[in-house]
Design an enzyme around this catalytic site. Structure first.
Site, PDB file in Angstrom:
ATOM      1  CB  SER A  13       2.814  -9.136  -4.158  1.00 56.80           C
ATOM      2  OG  SER A  13       1.852  -8.116  -4.362  1.00 56.80           O
ATOM      3  CG  HIS A  38       1.871  -9.485   0.350  1.00 55.35           C
ATOM      4  ND1 HIS A  38       2.051  -9.359   1.708  1.00 55.35           N
ATOM      5  CD2 HIS A  38       1.886  -8.219  -0.154  1.00 55.35           C
ATOM      6  CE1 HIS A  38       2.184  -8.078   2.016  1.00 55.35           C
ATOM      7  NE2 HIS A  38       2.076  -7.373   0.904  1.00 55.35           N
ATOM      8  CG  ASP A  40       0.416  -5.483  -2.192  1.00 56.60           C
ATOM      9  OD1 ASP A  40       1.042  -5.088  -1.194  1.00 56.60           O
ATOM     10  OD2 ASP A  40       0.877  -6.286  -3.015  1.00 56.60           O
ATOM     11  CG  MET A  42      -2.544  -0.317  -2.347  1.00 56.38           C
ATOM     12  SD  MET A  42      -1.470   0.068  -3.746  1.00 56.38           S
ATOM     13  CE  MET A  42      -0.351  -1.326  -3.694  1.00 56.38           C
ATOM     14  CG  HIS A  71       0.799  -4.389   3.203  1.00 54.72           C
ATOM     15  ND1 HIS A  71       1.790  -4.049   2.296  1.00 54.72           N
ATOM     16  CD2 HIS A  71       0.826  -3.419   4.175  1.00 54.72           C
ATOM     17  CE1 HIS A  71       2.380  -2.931   2.705  1.00 54.72           C
ATOM     18  NE2 HIS A  71       1.802  -2.542   3.829  1.00 54.72           N
ATOM     19  CG  MET A  73      -0.015  -0.330   1.936  1.00 55.36           C
ATOM     20  SD  MET A  73       0.864  -0.677   0.385  1.00 55.36           S
ATOM     21  CE  MET A  73       0.025  -2.183  -0.127  1.00 55.36           C
ATOM     22  CG  MET A 142       6.447  -0.865   3.668  1.00 57.70           C
ATOM     23  SD  MET A 142       5.723  -2.176   2.644  1.00 57.70           S
ATOM     24  CE  MET A 142       5.793  -1.423   1.003  1.00 57.70           C
ATOM     25  CG  ASP A 176       5.745  -5.618   0.142  1.00 57.67           C
ATOM     26  OD1 ASP A 176       6.103  -5.760  -1.046  1.00 57.67           O
ATOM     27  OD2 ASP A 176       4.567  -5.333   0.457  1.00 57.67           O
ATOM     28  N   GLY A 177       9.049  -5.263  -1.355  1.00 58.88           N
ATOM     29  CA  GLY A 177       9.413  -4.243  -2.328  1.00 58.88           C
ATOM     30  C   GLY A 177      10.741  -4.534  -3.004  1.00 58.88           C
TER      31      GLY A 177
END
Length: 225
Positions: A13, A38, A40, A42, A71, A73, A142, A176-177
């Site tokens: 990520s 990846h 992210d 947001m 991804h 979000m 997640m 993921d996480g």
């Protein structure tokens, strides 16, 4: 039974990278053996944090040919499909919690030629996405609350991964996480084959070895069970 149509895919990520050096960070991940990047995304609405959008993807695409796993979000992700496609995204993963008509959204993404994934937060029941799994390329479970990096891995989410893997032996299942050398065996044993890791890779002294640790765990658990 060996699931030979699956592949271990390691997706560092870039949220954990240096945003002032994203092209260099992307190249470093490629050199270290990563399969995907990846990204992210947001928007400060669906999640409280604010990160990147299509302009950053477009700029980065000029410097890398790597698969960009975006991804989203974000609220109302349907507004951004065309922009991400034009920017050079390879896939879009949307949250089931953010769309009114998941089937229509899936069709819209597929019409662009991008891959499409569906994600669910830890508090969202697996049953919510089951009607749509057959139509997507990937499911993202997640293992932290979406919005910030550096959270601890939530092992209780592995029941979702196990159920999905039992029903869909060849589905790409992403987690993921909080994934690192300490938690990867739990995720891989449950059936995850697409591994997102931020600080687990970027903060490692040997990034290539960190990626290989994740890959070996997936190969060990998925392809020998």
């Amino acid at each position: 039974m060996k699931k030979m149509s699956l592949k271990a895919l390691i997706a560092p990520s870039l949220l954990s990278g240096d945003f002032a050096r994203l092209a260099e960070e992307a190249q470093a991940m490629k050199d270290a053996g990563a399969d995907w990047l990846h990204m992210d995304v947001m928007d400060g609405h669906f999640v409280p944090n604010l990160t990147i959008g299509p302009p950053v993807i477009q700029s980065l695409r000029k410097h890398t040919d790597m698969f960009m796993d975006c991804h989203l979000m974000v609220s109302q992700p349907e507004k951004w499909v065309d922009d991400f496609h034009k920017a050079g995204a390879s896939s879009i993963t949307f949250h089931i919690e953010t769309v009114e008509d998941p089937a229509e959204f899936i069709k819209k993404v597929k019409s662009t030629g991008m891959r499409v994934g569906i994600a669910l937060k830890p508090s969202t029941k697996l049953e919510t996405i089951l009607p749509y799994v057959k139509d997507v390329d990937m499911v993202l479970v997640m293992t932290v609350e979406p919005g910030f990096g550096g959270q601890e891995f939530m092992a209780d989410q592995m029941s979702k991964v196990r159920e999905l893997r039992a029903q869909y032996p060849t589905l790409d299942i992403e987690v993921d996480g909080g994934l690192n050398e300490k938690t990867i065996d739990t995720a891989a044993e449950a059936g995850a084959n697409v591994i997102v890791s931020g600080s687990g890779v970027f903060k490692a002294q040997d990034k290539k070895e960190a990626i290989e640790v994740l890959r070996r765990a997936v190969n060990k658990h998925i392809f020998t069970n």
